[in-house]
Scaffold this motif. Structure first.
Motif, PDB file in Angstrom:
ATOM      1  N   ILE A  36      10.764  -2.706  -5.710  1.00  0.00           N
ATOM      2  CA  ILE A  36      11.192  -1.482  -6.392  1.00  0.00           C
ATOM      3  C   ILE A  36      10.064  -0.464  -6.277  1.00  0.00           C
ATOM      4  CG2 ILE A  36      11.907  -0.464  -8.596  1.00  0.00           C
ATOM      5  CD1 ILE A  36      13.175  -3.167  -9.288  1.00  0.00           C
ATOM      6  N   SER A  37      10.452   0.764  -5.980  1.00  0.00           N
ATOM      7  CA  SER A  37       9.472   1.799  -5.723  1.00  0.00           C
ATOM      8  C   SER A  37       9.993   3.164  -6.150  1.00  0.00           C
ATOM      9  CB  SER A  37       9.182   1.820  -4.214  1.00  0.00           C
ATOM     10  OG  SER A  37       8.404   2.918  -3.864  1.00  0.00           O
ATOM     11  N   SER A  38       9.069   4.014  -6.567  1.00  0.00           N
ATOM     12  CA  SER A  38       9.421   5.426  -6.667  1.00  0.00           C
ATOM     13  C   SER A  38       9.526   5.929  -5.232  1.00  0.00           C
ATOM     14  CB  SER A  38       8.334   6.197  -7.424  1.00  0.00           C
ATOM     15  OG  SER A  38       7.108   6.171  -6.705  1.00  0.00           O
ATOM     16  N   ALA A  39      10.226   7.046  -5.031  1.00  0.00           N
ATOM     17  CA  ALA A  39      10.371   7.539  -3.666  1.00  0.00           C
ATOM     18  C   ALA A  39      10.658   9.035  -3.632  1.00  0.00           C
ATOM     19  CB  ALA A  39      11.490   6.788  -2.946  1.00  0.00           C
ATOM     20  N   ASN A  40      10.024   9.672  -2.664  1.00  0.00           N
ATOM     21  CA  ASN A  40      10.291  11.066  -2.330  1.00  0.00           C
ATOM     22  C   ASN A  40      10.528  11.119  -0.837  1.00  0.00           C
ATOM     23  OD1 ASN A  40       9.713  12.284  -4.964  1.00  0.00           O
ATOM     24  ND2 ASN A  40       7.628  11.611  -4.562  1.00  0.00           N
ATOM     25  N   PHE A  41      11.565  11.806  -0.441  1.00  0.00           N
ATOM     26  CA  PHE A  41      11.893  11.979   0.972  1.00  0.00           C
ATOM     27  C   PHE A  41      11.922  13.480   1.221  1.00  0.00           C
ATOM     28  CE2 PHE A  41      13.772   8.050  -0.561  1.00  0.00           C
ATOM     29  CZ  PHE A  41      13.230   7.140   0.317  1.00  0.00           C
ATOM     30  N   LYS A  42      10.749  14.026   1.489  1.00  0.00           N
ATOM     31  CA  LYS A  42      10.590  15.473   1.590  1.00  0.00           C
ATOM     32  C   LYS A  42      11.021  15.965   2.968  1.00  0.00           C
ATOM     33  CE  LYS A  42       6.746  15.215  -1.614  1.00  0.00           C
ATOM     34  NZ  LYS A  42       5.312  15.318  -1.749  1.00  0.00           N
ATOM     35  N   TYR A  53       4.876   1.520  -5.262  1.00  0.00           N
ATOM     36  CA  TYR A  53       5.543   0.271  -5.635  1.00  0.00           C
ATOM     37  C   TYR A  53       5.382   0.038  -7.134  1.00  0.00           C
ATOM     38  CZ  TYR A  53       5.690  -0.609  -0.654  1.00  0.00           C
ATOM     39  OH  TYR A  53       5.929  -0.504   0.691  1.00  0.00           O
ATOM     40  N   THR A  54       6.504  -0.191  -7.820  1.00  0.00           N
ATOM     41  CA  THR A  54       6.466  -0.414  -9.263  1.00  0.00           C
ATOM     42  C   THR A  54       6.781  -1.858  -9.647  1.00  0.00           C
ATOM     43  OG1 THR A  54       8.754   0.336  -9.460  1.00  0.00           O
ATOM     44  CG2 THR A  54       7.028   1.991  -9.813  1.00  0.00           C
ATOM     45  N   GLU A  55       7.455  -2.579  -8.754  1.00  0.00           N
ATOM     46  CA  GLU A  55       7.757  -3.991  -9.017  1.00  0.00           C
ATOM     47  C   GLU A  55       7.979  -4.703  -7.691  1.00  0.00           C
ATOM     48  OE1 GLU A  55      10.821  -6.785 -11.639  1.00  0.00           O
ATOM     49  OE2 GLU A  55      11.101  -4.617 -11.606  1.00  0.00           O
ATOM     50  N   ILE A  56       7.341  -5.846  -7.554  1.00  0.00           N
ATOM     51  CA  ILE A  56       7.517  -6.682  -6.361  1.00  0.00           C
ATOM     52  C   ILE A  56       7.658  -8.125  -6.830  1.00  0.00           C
ATOM     53  CG2 ILE A  56       6.470  -7.552  -4.231  1.00  0.00           C
ATOM     54  CD1 ILE A  56       4.854  -4.886  -4.114  1.00  0.00           C
ATOM     55  N   VAL A  57       8.765  -8.750  -6.456  1.00  0.00           N
ATOM     56  CA  VAL A  57       8.956 -10.176  -6.682  1.00  0.00           C
ATOM     57  C   VAL A  57       9.204 -10.764  -5.293  1.00  0.00           C
ATOM     58  CG1 VAL A  57      10.325 -11.975  -7.783  1.00  0.00           C
ATOM     59  CG2 VAL A  57       9.923  -9.804  -8.982  1.00  0.00           C
ATOM     60  N   GLU A  58       8.257 -11.554  -4.809  1.00  0.00           N
ATOM     61  CA  GLU A  58       8.312 -12.042  -3.435  1.00  0.00           C
ATOM     62  C   GLU A  58       9.654 -12.697  -3.108  1.00  0.00           C
ATOM     63  OE1 GLU A  58       5.385 -14.227  -0.269  1.00  0.00           O
ATOM     64  OE2 GLU A  58       5.356 -14.957  -2.327  1.00  0.00           O
ATOM     65  N   PHE A  59      10.208 -12.290  -1.977  1.00  0.00           N
ATOM     66  CA  PHE A  59      11.483 -12.789  -1.455  1.00  0.00           C
ATOM     67  C   PHE A  59      12.688 -12.475  -2.364  1.00  0.00           C
ATOM     68  CE2 PHE A  59       8.359 -15.837   0.395  1.00  0.00           C
ATOM     69  CZ  PHE A  59       8.410 -15.341   1.686  1.00  0.00           C
ATOM     70  N   GLU A  60      12.495 -11.564  -3.323  1.00  0.00           N
ATOM     71  CA  GLU A  60      13.591 -11.237  -4.237  1.00  0.00           C
ATOM     72  C   GLU A  60      13.829  -9.738  -4.370  1.00  0.00           C
ATOM     73  OE1 GLU A  60      14.545 -11.809  -8.939  1.00  0.00           O
ATOM     74  OE2 GLU A  60      13.534 -13.467  -7.916  1.00  0.00           O
ATOM     75  N   LYS A  61      12.763  -8.967  -4.666  1.00  0.00           N
ATOM     76  CA  LYS A  61      12.986  -7.526  -4.836  1.00  0.00           C
ATOM     77  C   LYS A  61      11.718  -6.720  -4.624  1.00  0.00           C
ATOM     78  CE  LYS A  61      12.861  -7.769  -9.870  1.00  0.00           C
ATOM     79  NZ  LYS A  61      13.606  -7.436 -11.073  1.00  0.00           N
ATOM     80  N   LYS A  64       1.538  -3.622  -2.835  1.00  0.00           N
ATOM     81  CA  LYS A  64       1.254  -4.300  -4.110  1.00  0.00           C
ATOM     82  C   LYS A  64       1.746  -3.381  -5.215  1.00  0.00           C
ATOM     83  CE  LYS A  64      -3.331  -2.286  -4.650  1.00  0.00           C
ATOM     84  NZ  LYS A  64      -4.756  -2.493  -4.603  1.00  0.00           N
ATOM     85  N   VAL A  65       1.964  -3.929  -6.390  1.00  0.00           N
ATOM     86  CA  VAL A  65       2.381  -3.102  -7.518  1.00  0.00           C
ATOM     87  C   VAL A  65       1.283  -2.070  -7.771  1.00  0.00           C
ATOM     88  CG1 VAL A  65       2.895  -3.090  -9.989  1.00  0.00           C
ATOM     89  CG2 VAL A  65       3.841  -4.879  -8.535  1.00  0.00           C
ATOM     90  N   GLY A  66       1.689  -0.817  -7.824  1.00  0.00           N
ATOM     91  CA  GLY A  66       0.742   0.285  -7.980  1.00  0.00           C
ATOM     92  C   GLY A  66       0.256   0.836  -6.646  1.00  0.00           C
ATOM     93  N   GLY A  67       0.571   0.124  -5.556  1.00  0.00           N
ATOM     94  CA  GLY A  67       0.174   0.573  -4.224  1.00  0.00           C
ATOM     95  C   GLY A  67       1.076   1.692  -3.741  1.00  0.00           C
ATOM     96  N   VAL A  87      13.387   9.888  -6.848  1.00  0.00           N
ATOM     97  CA  VAL A  87      14.326   8.782  -6.967  1.00  0.00           C
ATOM     98  C   VAL A  87      13.570   7.459  -7.025  1.00  0.00           C
ATOM     99  CG1 VAL A  87      16.192  10.037  -5.799  1.00  0.00           C
ATOM    100  CG2 VAL A  87      14.685   8.547  -4.467  1.00  0.00           C
ATOM    101  N   GLU A  88      14.302   6.431  -7.383  1.00  0.00           N
ATOM    102  CA  GLU A  88      13.775   5.070  -7.326  1.00  0.00           C
ATOM    103  C   GLU A  88      14.598   4.327  -6.292  1.00  0.00           C
ATOM    104  OE1 GLU A  88      12.661   2.344 -10.836  1.00  0.00           O
ATOM    105  OE2 GLU A  88      14.708   1.725 -10.306  1.00  0.00           O
ATOM    106  N   ILE A  89      13.928   3.559  -5.439  1.00  0.00           N
ATOM    107  CA  ILE A  89      14.664   2.717  -4.500  1.00  0.00           C
ATOM    108  C   ILE A  89      14.431   1.254  -4.866  1.00  0.00           C
ATOM    109  CG2 ILE A  89      14.851   4.368  -2.594  1.00  0.00           C
ATOM    110  CD1 ILE A  89      12.447   3.076  -1.278  1.00  0.00           C
ATOM    111  N   GLN A  90      15.519   0.512  -4.822  1.00  0.00           N
ATOM    112  CA  GLN A  90      15.496  -0.912  -5.172  1.00  0.00           C
ATOM    113  C   GLN A  90      16.049  -1.696  -3.990  1.00  0.00           C
ATOM    114  OE1 GLN A  90      18.121  -0.967  -8.548  1.00  0.00           O
ATOM    115  NE2 GLN A  90      16.610  -0.030  -9.919  1.00  0.00           N
ATOM    116  N   SER A  91      15.217  -2.557  -3.440  1.00  0.00           N
ATOM    117  CA  SER A  91      15.631  -3.416  -2.333  1.00  0.00           C
ATOM    118  C   SER A  91      15.705  -4.833  -2.882  1.00  0.00           C
ATOM    119  CB  SER A  91      14.606  -3.348  -1.198  1.00  0.00           C
ATOM    120  OG  SER A  91      14.421  -2.000  -0.803  1.00  0.00           O
ATOM    121  N   LEU A  92      16.912  -5.392  -2.885  1.00  0.00           N
ATOM    122  CA  LEU A  92      17.152  -6.707  -3.491  1.00  0.00           C
ATOM    123  C   LEU A  92      17.608  -7.677  -2.413  1.00  0.00           C
ATOM    124  CD1 LEU A  92      19.163  -5.311  -6.541  1.00  0.00           C
ATOM    125  CD2 LEU A  92      16.691  -5.688  -6.384  1.00  0.00           C
TER     126      LEU A  92
END
Length: 152
Positions: A87-93, A77-85, A54-57, A99-104
Motif C-alpha cells: 500500500i502506497s500513497s501515489a501521485n501521477f503528475k 510506501y505505507t504498508e507492506i506485508v510480504e507476498f500479501e500487500k 520499505k514502509v516509509g520508503g 491517491v492511495e494504491i493498494q496491490s493485493l
C-alpha cells in the motif's frame, strides 16, 4: 452509509489472475529492474529514479512520453506485508494526485490472484479519473506485467 461503502464509492478496482506463482509476481512488483520493464504504457521505458522498498520508503518513476513531456509517478510506501500487500500513497503528475494504491496478492496454485485498488480522496475525483481513462491505462500496464512474467 458504512465505511466500506464510502471507500467503494472512492475506489477503482482492477482484478486479474497472473499465470505465474506469487513469488515471481512479488519479485516483479518489488525489484527496480523489473518495474522499469512494465510500469508504463507500451512503447515507453520507465526510469526508476528512487525505489526504497520499505514502509516509509519513497518511490519515483519517470516515463518519457512521445511528445517529449515526462510523466512522473511517485509516492511513499505505507504498508507492506510480504507476498500479501503493498500500500502506497501515489501521485501521477500531471494527471492524478493524492491517491492511495493498494496491490493485493493471493496465491492460486501456480497462479496469482491480484487486486489493484486506487483510492481517491472523493467520489467526484474518482468519477473524473474514470472519465479520463484510468481503467484503460492501468489495464494496459498490467498486460505488460503479464508479458514480463512470462519471460522471467
Amino acid at each position: 452509509m458504512n465505511k466500506a461503502n464510502k471507500m467503494g464509492n472512492k475506489t477503482i478496482t482492477i482484478k486479474r489472475t497472473f499465470n505465474a506463482p506469487l513469488s515471481l509476481v512479488w519479485e516483479a512488483w518489488t525489484q527496480s529492474e523489473h518495474i522499469a520493464e512494465w510500469w508504463s504504457p507500451k512503447g515507453v521505458k520507465t526510469k526508476v529514479v528512487e525505489h526504497d522498498f520499505k514502509v516509509g520508503g519513497k518511490w519515483k518513476y519517470i516515463m518519457p512520453m512521445p511528445n517529449g513531456q515526462e510523466f512522473i509517478a511517485e509516492g511513499e510506501y505505507t504498508e507492506i506485508v510480504e507476498f500479501e500487500k503493498i500500500i502506497s500513497s501515489a501521485n501521477f503528475k500531471p494527471m492524478t494526485e493524492g491517491v492511495e494504491i493498494q496491490s493485493l496478492f493471493k496465491p492460486n496454485g501456480n497462479k496469482t490472484d491480484f487486486t489493484f485498488n486506487v483510492v481517491h480522496p472523493t467520489e467526484e475525483y474518482k468519477i473524473q479519473q474514470e472519465k479520463m481513462g484510468i481503467m484503460n491505462g492501468w489495464s494496459s500496464v498490467f498486460v505488460r506485467l503479464d508479458e514480463l512474467l512470462k519471460n522471467m
